[in-house]
Design an enzyme around this catalytic site. Sequence first.
Site, PDB file in Angstrom:
ATOM      1  N   ARG A 176       7.856   4.857  -4.968  1.00 12.00           N
ATOM      2  CA  ARG A 176       7.703   3.925  -4.335  1.00 12.00           C
ATOM      3  C   ARG A 176       7.376   2.891  -4.200  1.00 12.00           C
ATOM      4  O   ARG A 176       7.612   2.505  -5.264  1.00 12.00           O
ATOM      5  CB  ARG A 176       5.903   4.717  -3.730  1.00 12.00           C
ATOM      6  CG  ARG A 176       4.607   5.042  -4.479  1.00 12.00           C
ATOM      7  CD  ARG A 176       4.575   4.410  -5.533  1.00 12.00           C
ATOM      8  NE  ARG A 176       3.666   2.991  -4.430  1.00 12.00           N
ATOM      9  CZ  ARG A 176       3.993   1.895  -4.967  1.00 12.00           C
ATOM     10  NH1 ARG A 176       4.335   1.140  -6.554  1.00 12.00           N
ATOM     11  NH2 ARG A 176       3.962   0.673  -4.468  1.00 12.00           N
ATOM     12  N   GLY A 177       6.918   1.803  -2.748  1.00 10.43           N
ATOM     13  CA  GLY A 177       7.059   0.871  -3.001  1.00 10.43           C
ATOM     14  C   GLY A 177       8.315   0.276  -1.981  1.00 10.43           C
ATOM     15  O   GLY A 177       9.472   0.899  -2.699  1.00 10.43           O
ATOM     16  N   ALA A 178       8.551  -0.260  -1.106  1.00 12.66           N
ATOM     17  CA  ALA A 178       9.592  -0.410  -0.098  1.00 12.66           C
ATOM     18  C   ALA A 178      11.085  -0.394  -0.989  1.00 12.66           C
ATOM     19  O   ALA A 178      12.304   0.180  -1.185  1.00 12.66           O
ATOM     20  CB  ALA A 178       9.487  -1.484   0.804  1.00 12.66           C
TER      21      ALA A 178
ATOM     22  N   ARG B 196      10.891   9.433   4.262  1.00 12.99           N
ATOM     23  CA  ARG B 196       9.929   7.742   4.440  1.00 12.99           C
ATOM     24  C   ARG B 196      10.213   7.038   6.127  1.00 12.99           C
ATOM     25  O   ARG B 196      11.543   6.360   5.965  1.00 12.99           O
ATOM     26  CB  ARG B 196       9.458   7.035   3.787  1.00 12.99           C
ATOM     27  CG  ARG B 196       8.292   8.013   2.400  1.00 12.99           C
ATOM     28  CD  ARG B 196       7.920   7.175   1.386  1.00 12.99           C
ATOM     29  NE  ARG B 196       6.563   7.300   1.812  1.00 12.99           N
ATOM     30  CZ  ARG B 196       5.524   6.238   1.244  1.00 12.99           C
ATOM     31  NH1 ARG B 196       6.319   6.065  -0.063  1.00 12.99           N
ATOM     32  NH2 ARG B 196       4.673   6.213   2.168  1.00 12.99           N
TER      33      ARG B 196
ATOM     34  N   GLN C 263      -3.114   3.179  -5.546  1.00 14.97           N
ATOM     35  CA  GLN C 263      -1.962   2.591  -5.354  1.00 14.97           C
ATOM     36  C   GLN C 263      -2.577   1.364  -6.575  1.00 14.97           C
ATOM     37  O   GLN C 263      -1.885   1.016  -7.543  1.00 14.97           O
ATOM     38  CB  GLN C 263      -0.747   1.875  -5.041  1.00 14.97           C
ATOM     39  CG  GLN C 263       0.057   3.670  -4.536  1.00 14.97           C
ATOM     40  CD  GLN C 263      -0.692   3.673  -2.418  1.00 14.97           C
ATOM     41  OE1 GLN C 263      -1.714   3.438  -3.021  1.00 14.97           O
ATOM     42  NE2 GLN C 263       0.518   4.200  -2.003  1.00 14.97           N
TER      43      GLN C 263
ATOM     44  N   ASP D 182       6.313  -3.239   3.621  1.00 11.91           N
ATOM     45  CA  ASP D 182       7.248  -2.562   3.501  1.00 11.91           C
ATOM     46  C   ASP D 182       8.428  -2.912   5.209  1.00 11.91           C
ATOM     47  O   ASP D 182       9.416  -2.225   5.319  1.00 11.91           O
ATOM     48  CB  ASP D 182       6.077  -1.423   4.231  1.00 11.91           C
ATOM     49  CG  ASP D 182       5.764  -0.595   3.497  1.00 11.91           C
ATOM     50  OD1 ASP D 182       4.650  -1.356   2.681  1.00 11.91           O
ATOM     51  OD2 ASP D 182       6.444   0.564   2.483  1.00 11.91           O
TER      52      ASP D 182
ATOM     53  N   ASN E 190       2.379  -2.868   6.269  1.00 10.96           N
ATOM     54  CA  ASN E 190       2.437  -2.688   4.404  1.00 10.96           C
ATOM     55  C   ASN E 190       0.757  -1.648   4.900  1.00 10.96           C
ATOM     56  O   ASN E 190       0.549  -1.052   5.597  1.00 10.96           O
ATOM     57  CB  ASN E 190       1.857  -4.250   4.394  1.00 10.96           C
ATOM     58  CG  ASN E 190       1.485  -4.291   2.022  1.00 10.96           C
ATOM     59  OD1 ASN E 190       2.826  -3.715   2.130  1.00 10.96           O
ATOM     60  ND2 ASN E 190       0.737  -4.904   1.761  1.00 10.96           N
ATOM     61  N   LYS E 191       0.707  -1.139   3.407  1.00 12.16           N
ATOM     62  CA  LYS E 191      -0.271  -0.100   2.783  1.00 12.16           C
ATOM     63  C   LYS E 191      -1.507  -0.351   3.401  1.00 12.16           C
ATOM     64  O   LYS E 191      -1.802  -1.604   4.074  1.00 12.16           O
ATOM     65  CB  LYS E 191      -0.591  -0.530   1.638  1.00 12.16           C
ATOM     66  CG  LYS E 191      -1.886   0.524   0.915  1.00 12.16           C
ATOM     67  CD  LYS E 191      -0.685   1.916   1.269  1.00 12.16           C
ATOM     68  CE  LYS E 191       0.140   2.143   0.709  1.00 12.16           C
ATOM     69  NZ  LYS E 191       0.500   3.712   1.688  1.00 12.16           N
TER      70      LYS E 191
HETATM   71  O1  MRU Z   1       2.850   3.723   0.188  1.00 14.23           O
HETATM   72  P1  MRU Z   1       3.443   2.585  -0.732  1.00 14.23           P
HETATM   73  O2  MRU Z   1       2.749   3.081  -2.257  1.00 14.23           O
HETATM   74  O3  MRU Z   1       5.462   3.137  -1.094  1.00 14.23           O
HETATM   75  O4  MRU Z   1       3.408   2.394  -0.592  1.00 14.23           O
HETATM   76  C1  MRU Z   1       3.970   0.566  -1.111  1.00 14.23           C
HETATM   77  C2  MRU Z   1       3.303  -0.984  -0.069  1.00 14.23           C
HETATM   78  O5  MRU Z   1       3.069  -0.319   1.081  1.00 14.23           O
HETATM   79  C3  MRU Z   1       3.724  -1.949  -0.307  1.00 14.23           C
HETATM   80  O6  MRU Z   1       3.106  -2.854  -0.740  1.00 14.23           O
HETATM   81  C4  MRU Z   1       5.343  -2.664  -0.608  1.00 14.23           C
HETATM   82  O7  MRU Z   1       6.562  -1.363  -0.751  1.00 14.23           O
HETATM   83  C5  MRU Z   1       6.086  -3.115  -1.139  1.00 14.23           C
HETATM   84  S1  MRU Z   1       6.082  -3.285  -2.744  1.00 14.23           S
HETATM   85  C6  MRU Z   1       7.305  -4.127  -3.239  1.00 14.23           C
END
Ligand code: MRU
Length: 338
Positions: free
Chosen positions: A51-53, A85, A183, A224, A234-235
């Site tokens: 996970r994470g963009a 996603r 997270q 994201d 973002n999250k």
């Molecule tokens: O749902 P996730 O864990 O994929 O969400 C991740 C985030 O929101 C991060 O902050 C974002 O992807 C940036 S990662 C460098």
Amino acid sequence: MSQGSQPVEPIRWTADTLHLLDQRRLPHEVTYVACHTAREVAVAIRDMVVRGAPAIGVSAAFGMALAWKGGEDLRSAADELRRARPTAVNLMWAVDRMLEARQRGADLVVEAQAMFDADVAANRRIGRFGAELLGNRATVLTHCNAGALATAGYGTALGVVRAAVESGKNIAVFADETRPYLQGARLTAWELQQEGIDVTLITDSMAGHFFQQGKFDAAVVGADRIAANGDTANKIGTYTVAVLANAHGVPFYVAAPMSTIDVSCPSGEGIPIEERSATEVIEILGRRMAPEGVAVRHPAFDVTPARLITAIITDRGVLRPPYSESIARAVAGNQQGS
Ligand code: MRU
């Protein structure tokens, strides 16, 4: 606080197999899930193994490489990966780049490896630019995990922290636990511990209290998707942090590579927000803690309006308001440079 220094490797490519660090099992177990097809990569992305963009984008690129090696139909593989996603635009960006690369007749394994290397290099540049924005002694609030785990390596928001620490600055991090998926508690706390970076875990609801106490010198988060006007998805919970930072006169920074900017989205209103399962809200770590039958909402991301963002730290430099102009300039430069 320090647990010694261990490199964090979310994505490994060996012997024509993609190995993804299973982030669902952290911090208890360090195990990898092996993917041999694009479908397996899509499932791993959907189920949050990775996970994470930026990490999602790079994994999808390797998914396309697997599809190509396995003689799969690339258009169907691309569609399946894109559907995994919806919010992180790096996923669509990476898949599109792989389709374009194939049209040029490129080797998609080489292409995915180049994307991996470029992501780490971009994060190091983000880190260097961002580190200059922090004082010699600073306490930084972060939300979710925008670290090495969320990228090919080094991280975006946590890359800024890493670079500042590497340059000799004394940086302490407060990590929001980041309900519902935790997270911050499971990943950010673990990742920073691995490198011996000073980290303190708080619940999301404690952030306001610490802002009021003057604890934070800056908030630094990842992204994201960043719209053309600077609005940033973002999250879930990031918007709350931005409002708090603004109310307390604390700089609020977004750290992200150029691949997270989506100029086809004029504003945050156009960003699709992933709605995840109710179970993740009703349960904590597999244990139900809400009554049967309760109505639940679970938007996994929120949008922070550009006006609350002090600066966007990219691999092409620090962008300042008005973002419509600074983003357009950076994107134009990026296209010329690539
Ligand atoms: O749902 P996730 O864990 O994929 O969400 C991740 C985030 O929101 C991060 O902050 C974002 O992807 C940036 S990662 C460098």
